[in-house]
Write a protein that holds these residues in place. Structure first.
Motif, short mmCIF file in Angstrom:
data_model
loop_
_atom_site.label_atom_id
_atom_site.label_comp_id
_atom_site.label_asym_id
_atom_site.label_seq_id
_atom_site.Cartn_x
_atom_site.Cartn_y
_atom_site.Cartn_z
N GLY A 44 3.05 3.00 10.91
CA GLY A 44 2.77 4.43 11.04
C GLY A 44 3.89 5.13 11.78
N GLY A 45 3.91 6.44 11.66
CA GLY A 45 4.92 7.21 12.37
C GLY A 45 4.65 7.24 13.86
N ALA A 46 3.39 7.18 14.25
CA ALA A 46 3.02 7.24 15.67
C ALA A 46 3.36 5.93 16.38
N SER A 47 3.47 6.00 17.70
CA SER A 47 3.81 4.80 18.47
C SER A 47 2.65 3.79 18.39
N SER A 93 5.90 1.00 14.43
CA SER A 93 6.10 2.43 14.40
C SER A 93 7.42 2.73 13.69
N ALA A 94 7.33 3.49 12.60
CA ALA A 94 8.52 3.87 11.83
C ALA A 94 8.15 5.10 11.03
N SER A 95 9.04 6.06 10.99
CA SER A 95 8.70 7.33 10.35
C SER A 95 9.57 7.62 9.13
N ALA A 96 10.87 7.89 9.36
CA ALA A 96 11.78 8.06 8.22
C ALA A 96 11.83 6.75 7.45
N GLY A 153 0.79 -1.23 0.00
CA GLY A 153 0.00 0.00 0.00
C GLY A 153 0.82 1.27 0.00
N SER A 154 2.16 1.14 0.00
CA SER A 154 2.99 2.35 0.05
C SER A 154 3.48 2.76 -1.33
N PRO A 155 3.48 4.06 -1.60
CA PRO A 155 4.02 4.53 -2.89
C PRO A 155 5.52 4.82 -2.85
N ARG A 156 6.16 4.64 -1.70
CA ARG A 156 7.60 4.94 -1.67
C ARG A 156 8.40 3.71 -1.24
N LYS A 157 9.68 3.73 -1.60
CA LYS A 157 10.57 2.64 -1.18
C LYS A 157 11.00 2.96 0.25
N GLY A 158 10.21 2.49 1.21
CA GLY A 158 10.47 2.82 2.60
C GLY A 158 10.16 1.66 3.51
N ASN A 159 9.49 1.97 4.62
CA ASN A 159 9.29 0.99 5.68
C ASN A 159 8.39 -0.18 5.28
N THR A 160 7.33 0.10 4.54
CA THR A 160 6.42 -0.98 4.17
C THR A 160 7.13 -1.97 3.25
N LEU A 161 7.92 -1.43 2.32
CA LEU A 161 8.67 -2.31 1.42
C LEU A 161 9.71 -3.12 2.19
N GLU A 213 -4.35 5.20 18.76
CA GLU A 213 -5.68 4.69 18.41
C GLU A 213 -5.80 4.28 16.94
N GLN A 214 -4.97 4.89 16.09
CA GLN A 214 -5.08 4.61 14.65
C GLN A 214 -4.95 3.12 14.33
N TYR A 215 -4.08 2.44 15.10
CA TYR A 215 -3.87 1.01 14.81
C TYR A 215 -5.11 0.19 15.19
N PRO A 263 1.20 1.64 4.95
CA PRO A 263 1.48 2.70 5.91
C PRO A 263 0.16 3.26 6.43
N VAL A 264 0.23 3.98 7.54
CA VAL A 264 -0.93 4.73 8.03
C VAL A 264 -0.91 6.09 7.35
N TYR A 265 -1.98 6.44 6.70
CA TYR A 265 -2.18 7.79 6.18
C TYR A 265 -3.45 8.33 6.82
N TRP A 266 -3.33 9.37 7.57
CA TRP A 266 -4.51 10.00 8.18
C TRP A 266 -5.36 9.00 8.97
N TRP A 267 -4.74 8.30 9.86
CA TRP A 267 -5.40 7.35 10.77
C TRP A 267 -6.01 6.14 10.06
N GLY A 268 -5.68 5.94 8.80
CA GLY A 268 -6.23 4.79 8.08
C GLY A 268 -5.21 4.20 7.13
C1 LIG Z 1 0.00 11.58 3.56
C2 LIG Z 1 0.59 10.98 4.80
C3 LIG Z 1 -0.22 10.80 5.91
C4 LIG Z 1 0.28 10.22 7.07
N1 LIG Z 1 -0.55 10.03 8.14
C5 LIG Z 1 -0.10 9.40 9.24
C6 LIG Z 1 -0.98 9.15 10.34
O1 LIG Z 1 -2.17 9.48 10.33
N2 LIG Z 1 -0.46 8.50 11.39
C7 LIG Z 1 0.88 8.11 11.45
O2 LIG Z 1 1.28 7.50 12.46
N3 LIG Z 1 1.72 8.34 10.42
C8 LIG Z 1 1.26 8.96 9.32
N4 LIG Z 1 2.11 9.17 8.26
C9 LIG Z 1 3.51 8.69 8.34
C10 LIG Z 1 3.70 7.32 7.67
O3 LIG Z 1 2.73 6.38 8.08
C11 LIG Z 1 5.08 6.77 8.01
O4 LIG Z 1 6.08 7.66 7.59
C12 LIG Z 1 5.33 5.41 7.40
O5 LIG Z 1 6.55 4.90 7.88
C13 LIG Z 1 5.35 5.47 5.89
O6 LIG Z 1 5.58 4.17 5.38
P1 LIG Z 1 6.49 3.92 4.05
O7 LIG Z 1 7.89 4.30 4.42
O8 LIG Z 1 6.33 2.50 3.75
O9 LIG Z 1 5.92 4.79 2.98
C14 LIG Z 1 1.64 9.79 7.12
C15 LIG Z 1 2.45 10.00 5.99
C16 LIG Z 1 1.95 10.58 4.85
C17 LIG Z 1 2.85 10.77 3.65
#
Ligand SMILES: Cc1cc2nc3c(=O)[nH]c(=O)nc-3n(C[C@H](O)[C@H](O)[C@H](O)COP(=O)(O)O)c2cc1C
Length: 171
Positions: A116-119, A150-153, A8-16, A123-125, A81-86
């Motif tokens: 997701g970036g959050a821990s 939980s992973a952000s960068a 579900g991720s469009p970038r080469k990052g954590n999900t990949l 609640e998002q999880y 990844p989590v985008y906007w709590w989903g």
């Molecule tokens: C558009 C967008 C929305 C995001 N919304 C959330 C969010 O609601 N909660 C969260 O924890 N992280 C959020 N993130 C952070 C990503 O979930 C996080 O960076 C994740 O590691 C991305 O995975 P990827 O590296 O596989 O793309 C958001 C990132 C983007 C780009």
């Protein structure tokens, strides 16, 4: 098993990173295919109901190709990844379009990986877990695993050796 992994991720990052760890181990005893949902040419479900949940979609895009892969799989892994709590829109598009053969998507084995970036106590999880739980109940899916990380960068998960080891041993 024939395992289809939906990325579900469009970038080469954590999900990949998570998918690669899972798939490298899973492919030893299974046939694994990974599909990047962001590369699919899929329009949204228009709710026309021409499919009757059995016949496939009237759209001439990639919908029927990906949904037929889901139907043919013994196991479907949703990794997003989590985008906007989903989950991401790319992943949700595929799930929405699964309606076109929903009647043929029952009794699957399923795995879910959410990052997701959050821990992980956010609640998002739970929201995402609840959504997949409802779908699984509706389609009689057997959820073999559901993991939240939980992973952000984009290289955060790769540094989490405990997570990588866990992903390698999910099956
Ligand atoms: C558009 C967008 C929305 C995001 N919304 C959330 C969010 O609601 N909660 C969260 O924890 N992280 C959020 N993130 C952070 C990503 O979930 C996080 O960076 C994740 O590691 C991305 O995975 P990827 O590296 O596989 O793309 C958001 C990132 C983007 C780009």
């Amino acid at each position: 098993m024939k395992i289809l992994v939906l990325n579900g991720s469009p970038r080469k990052g954590n999900t990949l990173t998570a998918i690669t760890a899972f798939a490298d181990a899973a492919q030893i005893n299974n046939e694994v295919e990974v599909v990047d949902t962001y590369k699919l040419n899929i329009g949204p479900c228009m709710g026309c109901d021409a499919c009757g949940c059995t016949n496939g979609c009237v759209a001439t895009d990639d919908t029927n190709m990906i949904i037929d892969k889901m139907v043919a799989a013994d196991m479907i892994v949703f990794a997003s990844p989590v985008y906007w709590w989903g989950i991401t829109a790319q992943m949700k598009l595929v799930i929405d379009k699964a309606y076109c053969k929903g009647a043929h998507l029952t009794n699957k084995k399923v795995g879910i990986i959410i990052i997701g970036g959050a821990s992980v106590d956010s609640e998002q999880y739970q929201l995402i877990r609840g959504q997949f739980g409802c779908i699984a109940e509706y389609l009689n899916w057997d959820i073999l695993f559901h993991r939240d990380y939980s992973a952000s960068a984009r290289d955060d998960l790769a540094k989490n050796t405990k997570a990588i080891e866990e992903l390698k041993s999910l099956l």
